[in-house]
Every structure is written in C-alpha cells, then in structure tokens.
Design an enzyme around this catalytic site. Structure first.
Site, PDB file in Angstrom:
ATOM      1  N   ASP A  66       0.816  -1.221   0.000  1.00  0.00           N
ATOM      2  CA  ASP A  66       0.000   0.000   0.000  1.00  0.00           C
ATOM      3  C   ASP A  66       0.847   1.266   0.000  1.00  0.00           C
ATOM      4  O   ASP A  66       2.059   1.218   0.194  1.00  0.00           O
ATOM      5  CB  ASP A  66      -0.974  -0.006   1.198  1.00  0.00           C
ATOM      6  CG  ASP A  66      -0.319  -0.487   2.488  1.00  0.00           C
ATOM      7  OD1 ASP A  66       0.912  -0.467   2.566  1.00  0.00           O
ATOM      8  OD2 ASP A  66      -1.057  -0.877   3.414  1.00  0.00           O
ATOM      9  N   ASN A 131      -7.236  -2.462  14.502  1.00  0.00           N
ATOM     10  CA  ASN A 131      -8.617  -2.807  14.152  1.00  0.00           C
ATOM     11  C   ASN A 131      -8.684  -4.041  13.252  1.00  0.00           C
ATOM     12  O   ASN A 131      -9.711  -4.323  12.648  1.00  0.00           O
ATOM     13  CB  ASN A 131      -9.318  -1.615  13.485  1.00  0.00           C
ATOM     14  CG  ASN A 131      -8.658  -1.212  12.164  1.00  0.00           C
ATOM     15  OD1 ASN A 131      -7.745  -1.883  11.692  1.00  0.00           O
ATOM     16  ND2 ASN A 131      -9.124  -0.127  11.567  1.00  0.00           N
ATOM     17  N   HIS A 133      -6.935  -4.556  10.476  1.00  0.00           N
ATOM     18  CA  HIS A 133      -6.703  -4.388   9.035  1.00  0.00           C
ATOM     19  C   HIS A 133      -5.415  -5.079   8.599  1.00  0.00           C
ATOM     20  O   HIS A 133      -4.466  -5.198   9.376  1.00  0.00           O
ATOM     21  CB  HIS A 133      -6.747  -2.908   8.605  1.00  0.00           C
ATOM     22  CG  HIS A 133      -5.591  -2.059   9.022  1.00  0.00           C
ATOM     23  ND1 HIS A 133      -5.725  -0.725   9.335  1.00  0.00           N
ATOM     24  CD2 HIS A 133      -4.266  -2.314   9.165  1.00  0.00           C
ATOM     25  CE1 HIS A 133      -4.543  -0.222   9.637  1.00  0.00           C
ATOM     26  NE2 HIS A 133      -3.642  -1.155   9.546  1.00  0.00           N
ATOM     27  N   GLU A 138      -9.681  -1.944   5.710  1.00  0.00           N
ATOM     28  CA  GLU A 138     -10.295  -1.598   6.982  1.00  0.00           C
ATOM     29  C   GLU A 138     -11.501  -2.507   7.256  1.00  0.00           C
ATOM     30  O   GLU A 138     -11.985  -3.194   6.348  1.00  0.00           O
ATOM     31  CB  GLU A 138     -10.726  -0.127   6.948  1.00  0.00           C
ATOM     32  CG  GLU A 138      -9.568   0.863   6.709  1.00  0.00           C
ATOM     33  CD  GLU A 138      -8.658   1.055   7.929  1.00  0.00           C
ATOM     34  OE1 GLU A 138      -8.469   0.103   8.714  1.00  0.00           O
ATOM     35  OE2 GLU A 138      -8.114   2.170   8.073  1.00  0.00           O
TER      36      GLU A 138
END
Ligand code: F6R
Length: 239
Positions: A66, A131, A133, A138
């Site tokens: 990413d 979280n 990811h 997400e």
C-alpha cells in the site's frame, strides 16, 4: 495457521527472518510482498544482515501492499521512502524490481493489479492494524476486493499519527492498497505483530469468526500462514 510466540520483538524478527530465509535460499528470484510500518522493521534489519553476510537480492522482486494517496513518492513520509530507507538502500535489490502502488484512480489500481497478476507472490509479509486491518483493508472490506482506494478510518489515522509529528491532521485520509483478494492469492503469508495494542486484533484474527469486521480473519481461509508474535501480542489467545 501456524502461530509462533516469541519473548520479544528481536526474537520475533529473527524467527520471521527464518521463514523468509527458507524461501530466499531455494529461490534466488523469489517474489516478495512487503509491508511498511514498525512491525517488520526488525525483520528487514535481518534481511539486510543476510546481504552483508553475502546473500544477493539482485534477482528478487518485491511488491508492496500500500501507499498513501496525496503524498509524493519522494516525500519522507511516503511508503516508497520508508521501503528505501528501511530495506532497499542497504541491499542489492534492483530498484526496477521493486514496486509500490501509487495513485488515486481506478486505472492506477487496475495497473497495479495487472502487474501483480503477471507474477505470483511467493511470500507476503504482513503487519496487522489494531482494528484487524491487513494492508489498508479496513473493517467491513469485502474479502474478494482487489487493489483499491481506501478511506482510512479515524483509528488507523490516529495510530499512524506517530509518523506525522503526532498530528492526525497531517495523516492522509486515503490510501491505495492491495485488497484482501489480492493478498489471498500469495502462496504463503508471514504476519508479524508485537505489543499489547495488537492483542485484540490477533485474537480476532486467529480465534474469532471469519468475518469482514476483522479483515485479517480472512487469513483463516489461506492454506499457508505463519504468524510470528511477541508475548504481548499473543497475550489474549486462549490456546
Ligand atoms: C503497512 C500496512 C499496515 C500495517 C499495520 C500495522 O504497509 O499495510 O497494515 O502493517 O497498520 O502497522 P505497524 O506495524 O506500524 O503497527
């Protein structure tokens, strides 16, 4: 999933390197999927040491997960710069063989996915967000998603503010990221995580339901995943 629990960050990095080394030693032109962030920095130091000890990465190819949208490649905060500073500049990889996604359009996403479909990632390095990811997928991201533009959650921007003078307003709001579907195509996955703040995400990934609420839980469906943790990240696992 094979889970290895280590005493601390350094041992985690050394164990993770052993997994990569097995591949590097048999496949001099391996294709690696790479991650940024603090989790794999120790692993990259081990990879650098291996080069100093004589290993050549000249035929290795790499594809990163990413990159932020709206940050120039040359910017010190870009993931391209991160990879250059933490790995590429200290090994003999051909920079033409390194790939970090870039851009903010559907065409940019398609171009990266097309490039990925011409190779086959032998081993994908991953970290995990608090979280759950992986990449910047997400919570709620469908598992079949390919490279796409992501709106970063508040939680992720807060977690990454440490790289932006602790100012969340400086953290970009979007990123371009391999999708979960892209990540699942890699032949092997090596996920590293350390610290207590990852313990809930690790528990959800390994022991929770396979559900988009925890993107990393998709990895339960992958045939070859090695998870290397420090004690703190493993502290909420029941087994
Ligand atoms: C990085 C990436 C992210 C990070 C995750 C953990 O390329 O895709 O999923 O792996 O946010 O980041 P750290 O390691 O900094 O805690």
């Amino acid at each position: 999933m094979k889970v290895i629990v280590c005493e601390n960050y350094d041992e985690m990095s050394a164990k993770a390197f052993e997994v990569i080394k097995e591949l590097l030693d048999v496949k001099k032109d391996a294709v690696l999927g790479l991650a940024t962030g603090s989790s794999p920095v120790g692993l990259y130091k081990e990879m650098i040491q291996y080069h100093k000890d004589g290993y050549s990465y000249k035929d290795i190819k790499s594809y990163n997960l990413d990159e932020y949208v709206g940050i120039d490649r040359k910017d010190p905060q870009s993931y391209y710069t991160f990879m250059y500073e933490n790995l590429f500049k200290d090994i003999d990889i051909d920079l033409n063989n390194t790939h970090v996604p870039y851009g903010n359009t559907e065409a940019d996403c398609k171009a990266y996915e097309d490039a990925l479909s011409e190779v086959s990632i032998d081993l994908q390095v991953l970290g995990i967000g608090q979280n759950g990811h992986i990449g910047f997928n997400e919570p709620g991201t469908p598992f079949e998603t390919l490279t796409h533009i992501v709106d970063l959650t508040e939680n992720t921007r807060e977690a990454n503010a440490r790289f932006f003078d602790n100012d969340i307003n400086k953290v970009p709001t979007q990123a371009i990221s391999m999708g979960i579907g892209t990540i699942m195509k890699s032949k092997k996955v090596l996920l590293v995580a350390n610290g207590e703040n990852k313990a809930d995400a690790i528990k959800a990934m390994i022991e929770g339901p396979i559900d988009t609420a925890c993107a990393a839980s998709a990895l339960q469906n992958h045939a070859d995943v090695v998870v290397v943790l420090d004690k703190a990240a493993a502290s909420k696992l029941t087994k």
